[in-house]
Design a protein around this motif. Structure first.
Motif, PDB file in Angstrom:
ATOM      1  N   ARG A 148      23.644  11.551  -5.509  1.00 35.49           N
ATOM      2  CA  ARG A 148      23.538  10.454  -4.533  1.00 35.49           C
ATOM      3  C   ARG A 148      22.709  10.913  -3.327  1.00 35.49           C
ATOM      4  NH1 ARG A 148      28.888   7.538  -3.306  1.00 35.49           N
ATOM      5  NH2 ARG A 148      28.482   7.086  -5.477  1.00 35.49           N
ATOM      6  N   GLN A 149      22.980  12.116  -2.849  1.00 33.80           N
ATOM      7  CA  GLN A 149      22.224  12.663  -1.728  1.00 33.80           C
ATOM      8  C   GLN A 149      20.747  12.777  -2.080  1.00 33.80           C
ATOM      9  OE1 GLN A 149      23.548  16.553  -0.455  1.00 33.80           O
ATOM     10  NE2 GLN A 149      21.499  17.051   0.271  1.00 33.80           N
ATOM     11  N   TRP A 150      20.451  13.307  -3.251  1.00 36.04           N
ATOM     12  CA  TRP A 150      19.062  13.442  -3.690  1.00 36.04           C
ATOM     13  C   TRP A 150      18.393  12.067  -3.767  1.00 36.04           C
ATOM     14  CZ3 TRP A 150      17.027  11.279  -8.150  1.00 36.04           C
ATOM     15  CH2 TRP A 150      15.692  11.613  -8.395  1.00 36.04           C
ATOM     16  N   ALA A 151      19.099  11.095  -4.329  1.00 33.77           N
ATOM     17  CA  ALA A 151      18.528   9.749  -4.457  1.00 33.77           C
ATOM     18  C   ALA A 151      18.242   9.150  -3.083  1.00 33.77           C
ATOM     19  CB  ALA A 151      19.466   8.851  -5.262  1.00 33.77           C
ATOM     20  N   GLN A 152      19.194   9.278  -2.155  1.00 29.84           N
ATOM     21  CA  GLN A 152      18.987   8.742  -0.809  1.00 29.84           C
ATOM     22  C   GLN A 152      17.787   9.404  -0.139  1.00 29.84           C
ATOM     23  OE1 GLN A 152      22.811   9.417   1.023  1.00 29.84           O
ATOM     24  NE2 GLN A 152      23.436   7.301   0.693  1.00 29.84           N
ATOM     25  N   GLN A 153      17.727  10.713  -0.222  1.00 25.78           N
ATOM     26  CA  GLN A 153      16.636  11.446   0.413  1.00 25.78           C
ATOM     27  C   GLN A 153      15.290  11.038  -0.187  1.00 25.78           C
ATOM     28  OE1 GLN A 153      17.198  15.662   0.186  1.00 25.78           O
ATOM     29  NE2 GLN A 153      15.667  16.080   1.727  1.00 25.78           N
ATOM     30  N   THR A 154      15.233  10.943  -1.487  1.00 23.27           N
ATOM     31  CA  THR A 154      13.998  10.555  -2.171  1.00 23.27           C
ATOM     32  C   THR A 154      13.582   9.142  -1.779  1.00 23.27           C
ATOM     33  OG1 THR A 154      14.519  12.030  -4.003  1.00 23.27           O
ATOM     34  CG2 THR A 154      12.922  10.275  -4.439  1.00 23.27           C
ATOM     35  N   LEU A 155      14.538   8.228  -1.751  1.00 31.61           N
ATOM     36  CA  LEU A 155      14.249   6.839  -1.389  1.00 31.61           C
ATOM     37  C   LEU A 155      13.805   6.705   0.060  1.00 31.61           C
ATOM     38  CD1 LEU A 155      17.246   5.214  -3.253  1.00 31.61           C
ATOM     39  CD2 LEU A 155      14.823   4.945  -3.840  1.00 31.61           C
ATOM     40  N   VAL A 156      14.460   7.432   0.941  1.00 31.70           N
ATOM     41  CA  VAL A 156      14.087   7.380   2.363  1.00 31.70           C
ATOM     42  C   VAL A 156      12.662   7.878   2.553  1.00 31.70           C
ATOM     43  CG1 VAL A 156      14.511   8.489   4.603  1.00 31.70           C
ATOM     44  CG2 VAL A 156      16.405   7.444   3.343  1.00 31.70           C
ATOM     45  N   HIS A 157      12.331   9.013   1.960  1.00 34.02           N
ATOM     46  CA  HIS A 157      10.988   9.557   2.149  1.00 34.02           C
ATOM     47  C   HIS A 157       9.921   8.676   1.498  1.00 34.02           C
ATOM     48  CE1 HIS A 157      13.204  13.162   3.440  1.00 34.02           C
ATOM     49  NE2 HIS A 157      12.210  13.218   4.288  1.00 34.02           N
ATOM     50  N   ASP A 158      10.224   8.080   0.369  1.00 37.99           N
ATOM     51  CA  ASP A 158       9.260   7.172  -0.258  1.00 37.99           C
ATOM     52  C   ASP A 158       9.079   5.916   0.595  1.00 37.99           C
ATOM     53  OD1 ASP A 158       7.540   6.675  -2.667  1.00 37.99           O
ATOM     54  OD2 ASP A 158       8.769   4.840  -2.650  1.00 37.99           O
ATOM     55  N   THR A 159      10.164   5.431   1.186  1.00 35.05           N
ATOM     56  CA  THR A 159      10.073   4.267   2.067  1.00 35.05           C
ATOM     57  C   THR A 159       9.212   4.592   3.284  1.00 35.05           C
ATOM     58  OG1 THR A 159      12.236   3.464   1.329  1.00 35.05           O
ATOM     59  CG2 THR A 159      11.413   2.615   3.437  1.00 35.05           C
ATOM     60  N   LEU A 160       9.445   5.753   3.886  1.00 31.58           N
ATOM     61  CA  LEU A 160       8.630   6.168   5.037  1.00 31.58           C
ATOM     62  C   LEU A 160       7.156   6.250   4.670  1.00 31.58           C
ATOM     63  CD1 LEU A 160      10.869   9.004   6.514  1.00 31.58           C
ATOM     64  CD2 LEU A 160      10.377   6.786   7.568  1.00 31.58           C
ATOM     65  N   ARG A 161       6.885   6.911   3.566  1.00 33.42           N
ATOM     66  CA  ARG A 161       5.500   7.086   3.118  1.00 33.42           C
ATOM     67  C   ARG A 161       4.827   5.721   2.920  1.00 33.42           C
ATOM     68  NH1 ARG A 161       6.688   9.862  -0.950  1.00 33.42           N
ATOM     69  NH2 ARG A 161       6.382  11.897  -0.011  1.00 33.42           N
ATOM     70  N   GLY A 162       5.493   4.843   2.185  1.00 32.77           N
ATOM     71  CA  GLY A 162       4.915   3.527   1.912  1.00 32.77           C
ATOM     72  C   GLY A 162       4.738   2.690   3.157  1.00 32.77           C
ATOM     73  N   ALA A 163       5.719   2.728   4.057  1.00 33.93           N
ATOM     74  CA  ALA A 163       5.648   1.926   5.280  1.00 33.93           C
ATOM     75  C   ALA A 163       4.548   2.410   6.213  1.00 33.93           C
ATOM     76  CB  ALA A 163       6.999   1.951   5.991  1.00 33.93           C
ATOM     77  N   ILE A 164       4.225   3.680   6.160  1.00 33.39           N
ATOM     78  CA  ILE A 164       3.160   4.214   7.016  1.00 33.39           C
ATOM     79  C   ILE A 164       1.788   3.976   6.391  1.00 33.39           C
ATOM     80  CG2 ILE A 164       2.176   6.372   7.924  1.00 33.39           C
ATOM     81  CD1 ILE A 164       5.127   7.148   8.597  1.00 33.39           C
ATOM     82  N   VAL A 165       1.668   4.173   5.091  1.00 34.83           N
ATOM     83  CA  VAL A 165       0.380   3.975   4.431  1.00 34.83           C
ATOM     84  C   VAL A 165       0.028   2.494   4.326  1.00 34.83           C
ATOM     85  CG1 VAL A 165      -0.876   4.273   2.247  1.00 34.83           C
ATOM     86  CG2 VAL A 165       0.476   6.156   3.175  1.00 34.83           C
ATOM     87  N   GLU A 166       1.031   1.664   4.050  1.00 34.25           N
ATOM     88  CA  GLU A 166       0.821   0.210   3.921  1.00 34.25           C
ATOM     89  C   GLU A 166       1.759  -0.502   4.891  1.00 34.25           C
ATOM     90  OE1 GLU A 166       1.637  -0.504  -0.223  1.00 34.25           O
ATOM     91  OE2 GLU A 166      -0.341   0.214  -0.835  1.00 34.25           O
ATOM     92  N   PRO A 167       1.421  -0.534   6.175  1.00 30.52           N
ATOM     93  CA  PRO A 167       2.342  -1.067   7.186  1.00 30.52           C
ATOM     94  C   PRO A 167       2.745  -2.514   6.953  1.00 30.52           C
ATOM     95  CG  PRO A 167       0.170  -0.598   8.134  1.00 30.52           C
ATOM     96  CD  PRO A 167       0.167  -0.065   6.744  1.00 30.52           C
ATOM     97  N   GLU A 168       1.893  -3.268   6.296  1.00 31.75           N
ATOM     98  CA  GLU A 168       2.230  -4.674   6.028  1.00 31.75           C
ATOM     99  C   GLU A 168       3.398  -4.809   5.054  1.00 31.75           C
ATOM    100  OE1 GLU A 168      -0.798  -3.427   2.977  1.00 31.75           O
ATOM    101  OE2 GLU A 168      -0.562  -3.111   5.132  1.00 31.75           O
ATOM    102  N   THR A 169       3.755  -3.728   4.377  1.00 27.35           N
ATOM    103  CA  THR A 169       4.874  -3.757   3.428  1.00 27.35           C
ATOM    104  C   THR A 169       6.148  -3.138   4.002  1.00 27.35           C
ATOM    105  OG1 THR A 169       4.393  -1.596   2.410  1.00 27.35           O
ATOM    106  CG2 THR A 169       3.223  -3.522   1.510  1.00 27.35           C
ATOM    107  N   ALA A 170       6.126  -2.750   5.264  1.00 26.40           N
ATOM    108  CA  ALA A 170       7.261  -2.021   5.850  1.00 26.40           C
ATOM    109  C   ALA A 170       8.570  -2.796   5.736  1.00 26.40           C
ATOM    110  CB  ALA A 170       6.971  -1.656   7.305  1.00 26.40           C
TER     111      ALA A 170
END
Length: 186
Positions: A148-170
């Motif tokens: 669960r911890q690994w999944a949360q960490q992975t999801l959080v970092h992917d969300t950050l990455r996507g929201a910064i690269v494609e801000p319109e999708t944040a």
């Protein structure tokens, strides 16, 4: 707890991103150091590390090429340095509670907003598009029962990455994170 391990991960990454700044860089007058950091930020916000040039950095910073190499081993070292400065500045403005569920999403939203409104936004976009491999290659350790911890960490970092690269999708990414974290909490 995920929060505790997340903070440990962030601290580890910040420490691993760059070697300690050279003694020469540390002892510089604040105005000279600021000029170098501004030149690094400009260069690495405009160009991937593979296309960056010491010549442009030294010209913008008003230093000699030899001085650059007194401060940094190479361009990658200089990149890691300015990325470390950016991460410290952005993380400093966050007041991270022991976050889970909606509070974790709020923390992620705050990071994205702080990054977006910071002078480092273009650097972060370039980082996620081209330069991520130049920073520490840290892979989360496997902990029995830590899925669960690994999944949360992975999801959080992917969300950050996507929201910064494609801000319109944040917002869509944050909504997606909210939904999947609810599922993980079940």
């Amino acid at each position: 707890m995920w929060y505790s391990n997340h903070i440990d991960t962030v601290s580890f990454l910040i420490k691993e991103v760059a070697r300690l700044p050279s003694e020469t860089l540390v002892k510089l007058k604040p105005t000279k150091k600021a000029a170098i950091e501004t030149a690094l930020l400009t260069e690495f916000s405009r160009y991937p590390v593979a296309e960056a040039q010491v010549a442009r950095i030294v010209k913008d910073a008003g230093i000699s090429r030899g001085a650059f190499y007194n401060y940094f081993a190479d361009l990658i070292d200089a990149y890691r340095y300015i990325y470390q400065v950016a991460m410290r500045d952005i993380h400093q403005s966050l007041h991270v509670p022991a976050a889970r569920g909606p509070a974790l999403v709020t923390t992620v939203r705050d990071f994205v907003e702080n990054a977006h409104s910071s002078k480092y936004y273009e650097l972060l976009q370039m980082h996620f598009r081209h330069n991520e491999a130049y920073v520490a290659h840290w892979i989360a350790p496997v902990h029995p029962g830590g899925e669960r911890q690994w999944a949360q960490q992975t999801l959080v970092h992917d969300t950050l990455r996507g929201a910064i690269v494609e801000p319109e999708t944040a917002e869509a990414r944050l909504a997606q994170l909210t939904k999947i974290l609810k599922i993980l909490e079940e």
